[in-house]
Design a protein around this motif. Structure first.
Motif, PDB file in Angstrom:
ATOM      1  N   ARG A   1       0.825  -1.220   0.000  1.00  0.00           N
ATOM      2  CA  ARG A   1       0.000   0.000   0.000  1.00  0.00           C
ATOM      3  C   ARG A   1       0.859   1.270   0.000  1.00  0.00           C
ATOM      4  O   ARG A   1       0.641   2.190  -0.787  1.00  0.00           O
ATOM      5  CB  ARG A   1      -0.932  -0.018   1.218  1.00  0.00           C
ATOM      6  N   ASN A   2       1.882   1.296   0.854  1.00  0.00           N
ATOM      7  CA  ASN A   2       2.679   2.516   0.982  1.00  0.00           C
ATOM      8  C   ASN A   2       3.706   2.672  -0.142  1.00  0.00           C
ATOM      9  O   ASN A   2       4.019   3.804  -0.527  1.00  0.00           O
ATOM     10  CB  ASN A   2       3.307   2.573   2.362  1.00  0.00           C
ATOM     11  N   MET A   3       4.207   1.574  -0.695  1.00  0.00           N
ATOM     12  CA  MET A   3       5.063   1.699  -1.888  1.00  0.00           C
ATOM     13  C   MET A   3       4.253   2.232  -3.062  1.00  0.00           C
ATOM     14  O   MET A   3       4.744   3.039  -3.843  1.00  0.00           O
ATOM     15  CB  MET A   3       5.706   0.352  -2.247  1.00  0.00           C
ATOM     16  N   ARG A   4       3.008   1.803  -3.180  1.00  0.00           N
ATOM     17  CA  ARG A   4       2.133   2.340  -4.243  1.00  0.00           C
ATOM     18  C   ARG A   4       1.974   3.853  -4.087  1.00  0.00           C
ATOM     19  O   ARG A   4       2.015   4.590  -5.064  1.00  0.00           O
ATOM     20  CB  ARG A   4       0.763   1.667  -4.202  1.00  0.00           C
ATOM     21  N   LYS A   5       1.770   4.310  -2.854  1.00  0.00           N
ATOM     22  CA  LYS A   5       1.631   5.752  -2.607  1.00  0.00           C
ATOM     23  C   LYS A   5       2.911   6.498  -2.984  1.00  0.00           C
ATOM     24  O   LYS A   5       2.859   7.565  -3.582  1.00  0.00           O
ATOM     25  CB  LYS A   5       1.309   6.023  -1.139  1.00  0.00           C
ATOM     26  N   LEU A   6       4.064   5.936  -2.605  1.00  0.00           N
ATOM     27  CA  LEU A   6       5.338   6.604  -2.881  1.00  0.00           C
ATOM     28  C   LEU A   6       5.675   6.619  -4.369  1.00  0.00           C
ATOM     29  O   LEU A   6       6.242   7.594  -4.867  1.00  0.00           O
ATOM     30  CB  LEU A   6       6.473   5.922  -2.105  1.00  0.00           C
ATOM     31  N   LEU A   7       5.330   5.564  -5.075  1.00  0.00           N
ATOM     32  CA  LEU A   7       5.708   5.457  -6.493  1.00  0.00           C
ATOM     33  C   LEU A   7       4.674   6.042  -7.446  1.00  0.00           C
ATOM     34  O   LEU A   7       5.016   6.447  -8.553  1.00  0.00           O
ATOM     35  CB  LEU A   7       5.976   3.990  -6.852  1.00  0.00           C
ATOM     36  N   GLY A   8       3.411   6.049  -7.063  1.00  0.00           N
ATOM     37  CA  GLY A   8       2.384   6.611  -7.920  1.00  0.00           C
ATOM     38  C   GLY A   8       1.835   5.612  -8.928  1.00  0.00           C
ATOM     39  O   GLY A   8       2.182   4.437  -8.944  1.00  0.00           O
ATOM     40  N   THR A   9       0.997   6.128  -9.798  1.00  0.00           N
ATOM     41  CA  THR A   9       0.216   5.281 -10.708  1.00  0.00           C
ATOM     42  C   THR A   9       1.006   4.728 -11.892  1.00  0.00           C
ATOM     43  O   THR A   9       0.494   3.876 -12.619  1.00  0.00           O
ATOM     44  CB  THR A   9      -1.002   6.056 -11.242  1.00  0.00           C
ATOM     45  N   ASP A  10       2.224   5.176 -12.087  1.00  0.00           N
ATOM     46  CA  ASP A  10       3.037   4.655 -13.193  1.00  0.00           C
ATOM     47  C   ASP A  10       3.757   3.359 -12.832  1.00  0.00           C
ATOM     48  O   ASP A  10       4.546   2.843 -13.624  1.00  0.00           O
ATOM     49  CB  ASP A  10       4.079   5.691 -13.630  1.00  0.00           C
ATOM     50  N   TRP A  11       3.500   2.841 -11.627  1.00  0.00           N
ATOM     51  CA  TRP A  11       4.184   1.652 -11.138  1.00  0.00           C
ATOM     52  C   TRP A  11       3.187   0.598 -10.685  1.00  0.00           C
ATOM     53  O   TRP A  11       2.106   0.917 -10.202  1.00  0.00           O
ATOM     54  CB  TRP A  11       5.080   2.015  -9.951  1.00  0.00           C
ATOM     55  N   THR A  12       3.582  -0.653 -10.811  1.00  0.00           N
ATOM     56  CA  THR A  12       2.827  -1.776 -10.265  1.00  0.00           C
ATOM     57  C   THR A  12       3.577  -2.287  -9.041  1.00  0.00           C
ATOM     58  O   THR A  12       4.771  -2.587  -9.134  1.00  0.00           O
ATOM     59  CB  THR A  12       2.698  -2.921 -11.294  1.00  0.00           C
ATOM     60  N   VAL A  13       2.890  -2.337  -7.929  1.00  0.00           N
ATOM     61  CA  VAL A  13       3.420  -2.938  -6.699  1.00  0.00           C
ATOM     62  C   VAL A  13       2.357  -3.943  -6.275  1.00  0.00           C
ATOM     63  O   VAL A  13       1.239  -3.557  -5.944  1.00  0.00           O
ATOM     64  CB  VAL A  13       3.651  -1.899  -5.586  1.00  0.00           C
ATOM     65  N   ALA A  14       2.689  -5.231  -6.319  1.00  0.00           N
ATOM     66  CA  ALA A  14       1.675  -6.247  -6.068  1.00  0.00           C
ATOM     67  C   ALA A  14       2.303  -7.543  -5.581  1.00  0.00           C
ATOM     68  O   ALA A  14       3.461  -7.832  -5.876  1.00  0.00           O
ATOM     69  CB  ALA A  14       0.888  -6.517  -7.349  1.00  0.00           C
ATOM     70  N   LYS A  15       1.498  -8.314  -4.852  1.00  0.00           N
ATOM     71  CA  LYS A  15       1.963  -9.643  -4.469  1.00  0.00           C
ATOM     72  C   LYS A  15       2.064 -10.480  -5.738  1.00  0.00           C
ATOM     73  O   LYS A  15       1.396 -10.196  -6.745  1.00  0.00           O
ATOM     74  CB  LYS A  15       1.046 -10.278  -3.432  1.00  0.00           C
ATOM     75  N   CYS A  16       2.914 -11.487  -5.692  1.00  0.00           N
ATOM     76  CA  CYS A  16       3.076 -12.344  -6.853  1.00  0.00           C
ATOM     77  C   CYS A  16       3.440 -13.755  -6.418  1.00  0.00           C
ATOM     78  O   CYS A  16       3.818 -13.977  -5.272  1.00  0.00           O
ATOM     79  CB  CYS A  16       4.107 -11.763  -7.829  1.00  0.00           C
ATOM     80  N   ASP A  17       3.314 -14.692  -7.344  1.00  0.00           N
ATOM     81  CA  ASP A  17       3.633 -16.084  -7.045  1.00  0.00           C
ATOM     82  C   ASP A  17       5.018 -16.430  -7.599  1.00  0.00           C
ATOM     83  O   ASP A  17       5.675 -15.600  -8.225  1.00  0.00           O
ATOM     84  CB  ASP A  17       2.552 -17.020  -7.589  1.00  0.00           C
ATOM     85  N   ILE A  18       5.434 -17.670  -7.405  1.00  0.00           N
ATOM     86  CA  ILE A  18       6.780 -18.069  -7.805  1.00  0.00           C
ATOM     87  C   ILE A  18       6.981 -17.984  -9.316  1.00  0.00           C
ATOM     88  O   ILE A  18       8.077 -17.641  -9.774  1.00  0.00           O
ATOM     89  CB  ILE A  18       7.139 -19.475  -7.244  1.00  0.00           C
ATOM     90  N   ALA A  19       5.950 -18.252 -10.108  1.00  0.00           N
ATOM     91  CA  ALA A  19       6.078 -18.129 -11.567  1.00  0.00           C
ATOM     92  C   ALA A  19       6.370 -16.679 -11.950  1.00  0.00           C
ATOM     93  O   ALA A  19       7.210 -16.409 -12.814  1.00  0.00           O
ATOM     94  CB  ALA A  19       4.812 -18.632 -12.262  1.00  0.00           C
ATOM     95  N   ASP A  20       5.692 -15.740 -11.276  1.00  0.00           N
ATOM     96  CA  ASP A  20       5.936 -14.323 -11.545  1.00  0.00           C
ATOM     97  C   ASP A  20       7.305 -13.890 -11.037  1.00  0.00           C
ATOM     98  O   ASP A  20       7.977 -13.061 -11.650  1.00  0.00           O
ATOM     99  CB  ASP A  20       4.825 -13.472 -10.922  1.00  0.00           C
ATOM    100  N   VAL A  21       7.752 -14.457  -9.919  1.00  0.00           N
ATOM    101  CA  VAL A  21       9.096 -14.170  -9.404  1.00  0.00           C
ATOM    102  C   VAL A  21      10.120 -14.519 -10.479  1.00  0.00           C
ATOM    103  O   VAL A  21      11.012 -13.729 -10.799  1.00  0.00           O
ATOM    104  CB  VAL A  21       9.390 -14.948  -8.104  1.00  0.00           C
ATOM    105  N   LYS A  22       9.981 -15.694 -11.062  1.00  0.00           N
ATOM    106  CA  LYS A  22      10.923 -16.135 -12.102  1.00  0.00           C
ATOM    107  C   LYS A  22      10.872 -15.213 -13.321  1.00  0.00           C
ATOM    108  O   LYS A  22      11.907 -14.837 -13.863  1.00  0.00           O
ATOM    109  CB  LYS A  22      10.635 -17.586 -12.486  1.00  0.00           C
ATOM    110  N   ARG A  23       9.662 -14.795 -13.718  1.00  0.00           N
ATOM    111  CA  ARG A  23       9.525 -13.849 -14.845  1.00  0.00           C
ATOM    112  C   ARG A  23      10.205 -12.519 -14.531  1.00  0.00           C
ATOM    113  O   ARG A  23      10.892 -11.945 -15.372  1.00  0.00           O
ATOM    114  CB  ARG A  23       8.050 -13.618 -15.173  1.00  0.00           C
ATOM    115  N   GLN A  24       9.986 -12.014 -13.315  1.00  0.00           N
ATOM    116  CA  GLN A  24      10.595 -10.743 -12.924  1.00  0.00           C
ATOM    117  C   GLN A  24      12.119 -10.842 -12.981  1.00  0.00           C
ATOM    118  O   GLN A  24      12.785  -9.970 -13.543  1.00  0.00           O
ATOM    119  CB  GLN A  24      10.144 -10.341 -11.516  1.00  0.00           C
ATOM    120  N   ILE A  25      12.667 -11.903 -12.415  1.00  0.00           N
ATOM    121  CA  ILE A  25      14.119 -12.097 -12.414  1.00  0.00           C
ATOM    122  C   ILE A  25      14.627 -12.229 -13.850  1.00  0.00           C
ATOM    123  O   ILE A  25      15.633 -11.616 -14.228  1.00  0.00           O
ATOM    124  CB  ILE A  25      14.513 -13.331 -11.568  1.00  0.00           C
TER     125      ILE A  25
END
Length: 164
Positions: free
Chosen positions: A62-86
């Motif tokens: 919630r607070n990272m979203r406030k600090l970064l604004g609407t141009d960013w995605t801050v969200a929980k993710c699963d292990i498949a998404d972790v691998k994609r991000q990396i």
């Protein structure tokens, strides 16, 4: 990536025992130009909602979203998404939390700790997460590998990425 210890001298002494969440946020944001995210760990501790018992995943998101604004995605993710991000060159925040997951036994790497996930390796029947451990009272900051499968019951992940 440049790691950081939650016990570094630039972090307010009273914050150090529970600064792993803000340190993880700072390390993740160090991937991007400094003008995007000018906050140091002490500011993040306050702005993200750090407390003596730590930083909840909900407050982190919630607070990272406030600090970064609407141009960013801050969200929980699963292990498949972790691998994609990396695979796409972005670090991910991992939270170990046996207390609020009610997993008292299990031999997990950490009871309660935030760390940046900086890589992974596929293993037969498992995934070895490569993390940067932010350190502890008697533990230096260091790169470590650990089993996803062994720690899965207490692990959750948060991704931070610019929207395209």
């Amino acid at each position: 990536m440049k790691g950081k210890s939650q016990y570094d001298s630039d972090i307010k002494e009273s914050f150090r025992p529970s600064a792993c969440g803000p340190v993880t946020a700072r390390v993740l944001m160090d991937q991007f130009p400094p003008e995007i995210f000018p906050y140091d760990v002490n500011e993040l501790y306050t702005r993200l909602g750090g407390t003596k018992i730590g930083l909840s995943k909900g407050s982190f998101i919630r607070n990272m979203r406030k600090l970064l604004g609407t141009d960013w995605t801050v969200a929980k993710c699963d292990i498949a998404d972790v691998k994609r991000q990396i695979d796409n060159g972005r670090l991910v925040a991992a939270k170990f939390d046996k207390w609020f997951n009610f997993r008292w036994r299990g031999g997990y790497e950490f009871d309660y700790h935030w760390v940046p996930v900086i890589g992974y390796e596929e293993q037969e029947g498992d995934i070895e997460l490569i993390i940067h451990d932010n350190g502890g009272r008697n533990r230096p900051s260091q790169v470590r590998q650990l089993s996803y499968k062994k720690n899965e019951p207490v692990l959750s992940f948060v991704k931070i990425e610019p929207k395209t």
